[in-house]
Write an enzyme that holds these catalytic residues in place. Sequence first.
Site, PDB file in Angstrom:
ATOM      1  CG  HIS A  20      67.495  26.378  36.063  1.00 20.10           C
ATOM      2  ND1 HIS A  20      67.879  27.065  34.836  1.00 20.10           N
ATOM      3  CD2 HIS A  20      66.587  27.240  36.807  1.00 20.10           C
ATOM      4  CE1 HIS A  20      67.010  28.328  35.152  1.00 20.10           C
ATOM      5  NE2 HIS A  20      66.611  28.639  36.271  1.00 20.10           N
ATOM      6  CE  LYS A  44      59.067  36.235  33.560  1.00 23.50           C
ATOM      7  NZ  LYS A  44      59.456  35.308  34.775  1.00 23.50           N
ATOM      8  NE  ARG A  93      69.219  32.296  42.083  1.00 16.81           N
ATOM      9  CZ  ARG A  93      68.404  32.835  40.843  1.00 16.81           C
ATOM     10  NH1 ARG A  93      68.966  33.265  39.617  1.00 16.81           N
ATOM     11  NH2 ARG A  93      67.182  33.640  41.025  1.00 16.81           N
ATOM     12  CB  SER A 131      67.638  32.429  32.794  1.00 18.77           C
ATOM     13  OG  SER A 131      67.536  31.297  33.203  1.00 18.77           O
TER      14      SER A 131
END
Length: 163
Positions: A20, A44, A93, A131
Amino acid sequence: MKRQRRAVYPGTFDPITNGHLDIIRRASAVFDRVTVAVISNPAKKALLSLPERMALIRRATQGLRGVEVASFSGLLVEFLRTVHGDVIIRGLRAISDFEYEFQMALMNRRLNRHAETVFMMPDERYTYLSSSLVKEVVRFGGQVRGLVPPPVERVLKAKFPKF
Ligand code: ADP
């Protein structure tokens, strides 16, 4: 005076990783202001609270010119309007990110025709980094040095005491 270009980089950042950060650095070299927008979504389940996630991003981006941290809930395009943002930044990515990101970009543009999404690719070192993978590694006692800023490493270790 030339109008300032403002980019919004949205995400969960649970927690921020060096991937990030790589994107934030690249974005801050291109845009006058970069707002890292942390999604506040109680539905979430995040490991870190919103204030924890924001504080870690603030520490990691200290000294980066034009970077600020905010949070939002609801539609990203509404947040973009509120801050008079021009562009949404997303990181790509791998091809696996593409389909979801493509859908989101087009939906956001449908909701607000001015909402342009700009994709940035991180350094190859971070293309496998997420993450959730970082949390998984720390949970089972693995090393994440070099993948996350040191304060993130400390917070994660405290969340997952040795079993
Ligand atoms: P979200 O839940 O919105 O995907 P994330 O915090 O996981 O939130 O990611 C925010 C953005 O950062 C997404 O565009 C994601 O593709 C990108 N991103 C995540 N990890 C990396 C990485 N290692 N390198 C580059 N971009 C990344």
